[in-house]
Scaffold this motif. Structure first.
Motif, PDB file in Angstrom:
ATOM      1  N   PHE A 182     -90.957  17.255 -64.756  1.00 15.17           N
ATOM      2  CA  PHE A 182     -90.408  17.675 -63.460  1.00 15.17           C
ATOM      3  C   PHE A 182     -90.239  16.398 -62.635  1.00 15.17           C
ATOM      4  O   PHE A 182     -91.184  15.913 -62.019  1.00 15.17           O
ATOM      5  N   VAL A 183     -89.043  15.833 -62.672  1.00 18.19           N
ATOM      6  CA  VAL A 183     -88.784  14.548 -62.029  1.00 18.19           C
ATOM      7  C   VAL A 183     -87.511  14.635 -61.200  1.00 18.19           C
ATOM      8  O   VAL A 183     -86.770  15.630 -61.268  1.00 18.19           O
ATOM      9  N   GLU A 184     -87.239  13.611 -60.433  1.00 15.22           N
ATOM     10  CA  GLU A 184     -86.121  13.643 -59.481  1.00 15.22           C
ATOM     11  C   GLU A 184     -84.786  14.055 -60.106  1.00 15.22           C
ATOM     12  O   GLU A 184     -84.067  14.889 -59.547  1.00 15.22           O
ATOM     13  N   PRO A 185     -84.404  13.520 -61.285  1.00 20.12           N
ATOM     14  CA  PRO A 185     -83.093  13.875 -61.831  1.00 20.12           C
ATOM     15  C   PRO A 185     -82.907  15.363 -62.143  1.00 20.12           C
ATOM     16  O   PRO A 185     -81.785  15.872 -62.076  1.00 20.12           O
ATOM     17  N   SER A 198     -96.231  21.307 -61.525  1.00 17.67           N
ATOM     18  CA  SER A 198     -97.653  21.614 -61.655  1.00 17.67           C
ATOM     19  C   SER A 198     -98.461  20.733 -60.708  1.00 17.67           C
ATOM     20  O   SER A 198     -98.264  19.517 -60.663  1.00 17.67           O
ATOM     21  N   ARG A 199     -99.372  21.340 -59.972  1.00 13.46           N
ATOM     22  CA  ARG A 199    -100.261  20.553 -59.113  1.00 13.46           C
ATOM     23  C   ARG A 199    -101.344  19.866 -59.932  1.00 13.46           C
ATOM     24  O   ARG A 199    -101.807  18.783 -59.581  1.00 13.46           O
ATOM     25  N   ARG A 200    -101.699  20.503 -61.028  1.00 14.71           N
ATOM     26  CA  ARG A 200    -102.762  19.959 -61.883  1.00 14.71           C
ATOM     27  C   ARG A 200    -102.251  18.830 -62.770  1.00 14.71           C
ATOM     28  O   ARG A 200    -102.996  17.914 -63.107  1.00 14.71           O
ATOM     29  N   ARG A 201    -100.970  18.905 -63.137  1.00 12.98           N
ATOM     30  CA  ARG A 201    -100.363  17.914 -64.024  1.00 12.98           C
ATOM     31  C   ARG A 201     -99.084  17.401 -63.375  1.00 12.98           C
ATOM     32  O   ARG A 201     -97.986  17.916 -63.662  1.00 12.98           O
TER      33      ARG A 201
END
Length: 303
Positions: A182-185, A198-201
């Protein structure tokens, strides 16, 4: 794990970004948009402009193999072929090379030519389900190891089971599951589909890890081929760090020291008249971490 994975784990694979061109439009693609769709060429994040540059950068990293990625390397087939042939000529037949592709351009003729050039391993990410048929072609007409490599998120579990079964029926040698990033692009496209970070990962899709574990457990009873899960955190924590450290050990000057994380500590001597000040610097901050003021400032020799 597959041979290419074992070498990646040790950080001894050079990552060759053959091109950003790709005719598959995956909403989850994490490739930087400055690269995706552009005919750019990188080795270990360093821009290159020729096959000779590739050889230099691979040697610099002390690599024992290379992974060819993109985009789709087969979208620039002649370049990909030249890279494989040149690396085998320079580093020998035991230099392991694997390649990622959707399979869109992986015709029988292309696969046979890749095999003859020396490609050791090909990994298919079938963006269209009929691309799975390419696995059968590669198994029948080449000596390459043939794998399935797919991203995993909660909304892809049932699709993954179907694709894994189809690939297994075609004799695939291994299956790799990648935790979806889960990244900007890709963030906007993921959010539009109801996926969250994910908050954990951090930098991964929420629930992707759990989905991968579910698939591995399911595969124990349903899939013949070995199935491996590659967490996103592994790439930075192990793979990239090991590769940076190997490159730093090749590059370092006599006055530099390589840290366990692959950064470099070096010294710099400042002279102001008869005074010397010695500072030790880490990269990349270039801020001194140690400063030792010399006492002798009258021109006398100092240690």
């Amino acid at each position: 794990m597959a041979a290419g994975c074992n070498l990646c784990f040790a950080g001894v694979k050079a990552v060759i970004f053959v091109t950003g061109l790709c005719d598959d439009h995956c909403y989850y693609c994490p490739v930087n948009r400055n690269r995706l769709g552009h005919n750019v060429f990188y080795v270990n994040e360093t821009p290159v402009s020729s096959i000779e540059d590739v050889v230099v950068e691979v040697a610099r990293s002390g690599a024992e193999g290379a992974s060819l990625t993109g985009g789709d390397p087969l979208a620039r087939y002649s370049r990909t072929l030249a890279v494989i042939q040149t690396l085998k000529e320079w580093f020998g037949s035991r230099f392991h090379i694997h390649l990622y592709t959707s399979g869109r351009y992986a015709t029988r003729e292309v696969l046979v030519e890749l095999d003859r050039a020396g490609l050791d391993e090909i990994r298919f990410h079938p963006t269209l389900e009929w691309f799975v048929d390419r696995i059968s072609v590669a198994k029948k007409y080449t000596s390459m190891d043939v794998g399935l490599e797919i991203p995993i998120a909660p909304n892809l579990v049932e699709w993954a089971k179907r694709i894994m079964k189809e690939a297994d029926a075609r004799g695939v040698d291994f299956i790799n599951l990648n935790e979806m990033e889960f990244v900007e692009p890709n963030a906007r496209a993921l959010l539009q589909r109801g996926l969250r970070e994910s908050r954990r990962r951090p930098f991964t899709v929420k629930g992707a890890y759990e989905a991968a574990v579910e698939l591995v457990e399911w595969a124990e009873e349903n899939i013949r081929a070995p199935v491996h899960f590659c967490p996103a955190s592994f790439k930075d924590a192990v793979q990239t760090r090991n590769r940076l450290r190997r490159t730093a050990l090749v590059d370092k000057k006599w006055y530099e020291s390589v840290t366990p994380t692959g950064t470099v500590v070096y010294t710099r001597i400042h002279r102001d008249g008869g005074c010397e000040r010695i500072e030790a610097y880490p990269t990349p901050s270039r801020e001194p971490i140690v400063s030792v003021e010399q006492i002798e400032c009258d021109g006398a020799n100092t240690d």
